[in-house]
Design a protein around this motif. Structure first.
Motif, PDB file in Angstrom:
ATOM      1  N   THR A 172       0.752  -1.092   0.052  1.00 27.19           N
ATOM      2  CA  THR A 172       0.106   0.143  -0.075  1.00 27.19           C
ATOM      3  C   THR A 172       0.676   1.315  -0.078  1.00 27.19           C
ATOM      4  O   THR A 172       0.225   2.291  -0.297  1.00 27.19           O
ATOM      5  CB  THR A 172      -1.095  -0.075   1.020  1.00 27.19           C
ATOM      6  OG1 THR A 172      -0.071   0.060   2.438  1.00 27.19           O
ATOM      7  CG2 THR A 172      -2.112  -1.093   1.175  1.00 27.19           C
ATOM      8  N   GLY A 173       2.113   1.096   0.398  1.00 29.72           N
ATOM      9  CA  GLY A 173       3.119   2.467   0.124  1.00 29.72           C
ATOM     10  C   GLY A 173       3.743   2.432  -0.943  1.00 29.72           C
ATOM     11  O   GLY A 173       4.114   1.420  -1.757  1.00 29.72           O
ATOM     12  N   ILE A 174       4.068   3.782  -1.260  1.00 30.29           N
ATOM     13  CA  ILE A 174       4.857   3.895  -2.529  1.00 30.29           C
ATOM     14  C   ILE A 174       6.437   4.046  -2.726  1.00 30.29           C
ATOM     15  O   ILE A 174       6.968   4.187  -3.518  1.00 30.29           O
ATOM     16  CB  ILE A 174       4.042   5.173  -3.458  1.00 30.29           C
ATOM     17  CG1 ILE A 174       4.429   6.398  -2.473  1.00 30.29           C
ATOM     18  CG2 ILE A 174       2.695   5.091  -3.554  1.00 30.29           C
ATOM     19  CD1 ILE A 174       3.961   7.630  -3.389  1.00 30.29           C
ATOM     20  N   SER A 175       6.890   3.839  -1.317  1.00 28.35           N
ATOM     21  CA  SER A 175       8.136   4.236  -1.159  1.00 28.35           C
ATOM     22  C   SER A 175       9.137   3.267  -2.004  1.00 28.35           C
ATOM     23  O   SER A 175      10.252   3.780  -2.672  1.00 28.35           O
ATOM     24  CB  SER A 175       8.643   4.094   0.261  1.00 28.35           C
ATOM     25  OG  SER A 175       8.477   3.032   0.706  1.00 28.35           O
TER      26      SER A 175
ATOM     27  N   VAL B  32       6.671   4.325 -10.030  1.00 29.10           N
ATOM     28  CA  VAL B  32       5.722   5.085  -8.958  1.00 29.10           C
ATOM     29  C   VAL B  32       4.503   5.117  -9.452  1.00 29.10           C
ATOM     30  O   VAL B  32       3.282   4.932  -8.683  1.00 29.10           O
ATOM     31  CB  VAL B  32       6.428   6.174  -8.361  1.00 29.10           C
ATOM     32  CG1 VAL B  32       6.557   7.379  -9.581  1.00 29.10           C
ATOM     33  CG2 VAL B  32       5.567   6.573  -7.284  1.00 29.10           C
ATOM     34  N   THR B  33       4.229   5.366 -10.808  1.00 32.25           N
ATOM     35  CA  THR B  33       2.967   5.676 -11.314  1.00 32.25           C
ATOM     36  C   THR B  33       2.066   4.384 -11.382  1.00 32.25           C
ATOM     37  O   THR B  33       0.920   4.650 -11.106  1.00 32.25           O
ATOM     38  CB  THR B  33       3.148   6.184 -12.815  1.00 32.25           C
ATOM     39  OG1 THR B  33       4.068   5.063 -13.480  1.00 32.25           O
ATOM     40  CG2 THR B  33       3.738   7.529 -12.809  1.00 32.25           C
ATOM     41  N   VAL B  34       2.780   3.196 -11.543  1.00 32.59           N
ATOM     42  CA  VAL B  34       2.109   1.988 -11.525  1.00 32.59           C
ATOM     43  C   VAL B  34       1.544   1.834 -10.021  1.00 32.59           C
ATOM     44  O   VAL B  34       0.382   1.172  -9.771  1.00 32.59           O
ATOM     45  CB  VAL B  34       2.739   0.680 -11.872  1.00 32.59           C
ATOM     46  CG1 VAL B  34       2.119  -0.605 -11.724  1.00 32.59           C
ATOM     47  CG2 VAL B  34       3.115   1.024 -13.436  1.00 32.59           C
TER      48      VAL B  34
ATOM     49  N   ASN C 178      12.349   2.739  -7.300  1.00 38.60           N
ATOM     50  CA  ASN C 178      12.399   1.987  -8.628  1.00 38.60           C
ATOM     51  C   ASN C 178      12.352   2.958  -9.825  1.00 38.60           C
ATOM     52  O   ASN C 178      13.037   2.816 -10.994  1.00 38.60           O
ATOM     53  CB  ASN C 178      11.378   1.079  -8.698  1.00 38.60           C
ATOM     54  CG  ASN C 178      11.238  -0.150  -7.911  1.00 38.60           C
ATOM     55  OD1 ASN C 178      12.462  -0.620  -7.681  1.00 38.60           O
ATOM     56  ND2 ASN C 178      10.258  -1.015  -7.865  1.00 38.60           N
ATOM     57  N   SER C 179      11.555   3.888  -9.814  1.00 42.70           N
ATOM     58  CA  SER C 179      11.658   5.047 -10.769  1.00 42.70           C
ATOM     59  C   SER C 179      12.795   5.647 -10.976  1.00 42.70           C
ATOM     60  O   SER C 179      13.455   6.034 -12.041  1.00 42.70           O
ATOM     61  CB  SER C 179      10.521   6.061 -10.373  1.00 42.70           C
ATOM     62  OG  SER C 179       9.224   5.503 -10.470  1.00 42.70           O
ATOM     63  N   PHE C 180      13.614   6.158  -9.950  1.00 44.29           N
ATOM     64  CA  PHE C 180      14.711   6.702 -10.065  1.00 44.29           C
ATOM     65  C   PHE C 180      15.762   5.763 -10.665  1.00 44.29           C
ATOM     66  O   PHE C 180      16.744   5.962 -11.450  1.00 44.29           O
ATOM     67  CB  PHE C 180      15.178   7.204  -8.639  1.00 44.29           C
ATOM     68  CG  PHE C 180      14.976   8.424  -8.153  1.00 44.29           C
ATOM     69  CD1 PHE C 180      15.183   9.547  -8.712  1.00 44.29           C
ATOM     70  CD2 PHE C 180      14.042   8.735  -6.912  1.00 44.29           C
ATOM     71  CE1 PHE C 180      14.810  10.852  -8.454  1.00 44.29           C
ATOM     72  CE2 PHE C 180      13.517   9.798  -6.750  1.00 44.29           C
ATOM     73  CZ  PHE C 180      13.818  11.083  -7.730  1.00 44.29           C
TER      74      PHE C 180
END
Length: 294
Positions: free
Chosen positions: A81-84, A241-243, A89-91
């Motif tokens: 549930t968290g995006i951290s 992070v968008t996913v 991953n995006s970076f």
């Protein structure tokens, strides 16, 4: 006296026009920023205030619990549930993809504009055509290619996808910028014995700062905000992070937590906001510098 009176009237009209102009700009800015304001206000409220209040109502007290939950959250089975972790991953995807596509675009633009060869115009036309191919068209062939290379559902695969799709744009940017560089400069360097890469690193790259900034901002924004490639080619451990944001917003346990969703959306948008705030003026300068010829 008449001249002084006319001057005062003109000055007064100018001030009124300036006030009217700034008023219109402030109103337009307010409406443009309205979604961000609503997101920020909602993220600072607790769930009860969100349900009982209005969109523009101020929070009774600043509550950052939704930000903490949006960032850290909790993982149950295959669902987080968290995006951290996805933020990181995006970076991992953005930094190498931007660096590689920018370097390849610089070399391609350098070759096409300053080292003409037979078929260079056809090569450039093919790259230009690549800029207009819709993302959806390349999903199936790209999936097959990633499978053949053994990098499907991985961070490396997403980097490869963004590099391939971004090279066409970066080449276009650099080619247009390098068209403004005198060809005699390269010819003189070749007469002095400088080779291909020597000219590139010692003469071309030092004057390429404006277009490099443009390319980095463009690529960073496009890759960071990408959802289609991320959801199509990533695995659970490599999702951007968008996913993760989409999964968070569309996954509910109990009541819908709009404050958490808004906090997560702001966190996901922060890198691109920071890039434009600190480098936006260089983006405009770089576009202007690259619009001289070509």
């Amino acid at each position: 006296m008449k001249n002084n009176s006319t001057a005062r009237n003109t000055s007064g009209v100018t001030k009124l026009l300036r006030i009217a102009l700034y008023s219109v700009l402030l109103i337009m800015a307010f409406f443009y920023l309205m979604p961000l304001i609503i997101m920020l206000l909602t993220s600072l409220k607790d769930a009860e205030e969100v349900r009982n209040g209005t969109l523009l109502s101020l929070p009774g007290s600043l509550n950052f619990d939704s930000w903490s939950k949006a960032w850290s959250g909790a993982c149950t089975g295959s669902t987080c549930t968290g995006i951290s972790p996805y933020f990181l991953n995006s970076f991992k995807i953005v930094i190498p993809a931007v660096a590689i596509s920018t370097l390849l675009g610089a070399i391609n633009g350098y070759v096409i504009s300053l080292w003409k060869f037979r078929g260079s115009n056809l090569f450039f036309a093919a790259l230009l055509l690549g800029c207009f191919i819709p993302f959806q068209v390349v999903l199936l062939p790209m999936a097959q290619t990633l499978g053949w290379l053994g990098i499907a559902s991985s961070t490396t695969g997403l980097i490869f996808v963004h590099v391939v799709y971004g090279v066409a744009f970066t080449t276009l940017f650099f080619r247009n910028f390098y068209q403004s560089i005198p060809g005699e400069l390269v010819k003189a360097a070749r007469l002095d014995g400088a080779g291909f890469f020597t000219i590139f690193y010692r003469i071309i790259l030092p004057v390429s700062t404006p277009i490099i900034v443009v390319t980095v901002i463009w690529q960073f924004t496009q890759i960071w905000n990408d959802f289609l490639f991320g959801v199509a080619f990533s695995g659970f451990d490599s999702q951007p992070v968008t996913v993760a944001l989409n999964n968070l917003v569309n996954t509910s346990f109990g009541g819908k937590e709009y404050n958490v969703d808004m906090a997560a959306a702001i966190i996901a948008a922060l890198p691109t906001i920071v890039v434009y705030v600190f480098a936006g003026k260089y983006f405009v300068r770089g576009l202007t510098a690259g619009a001289v010829k070509g």
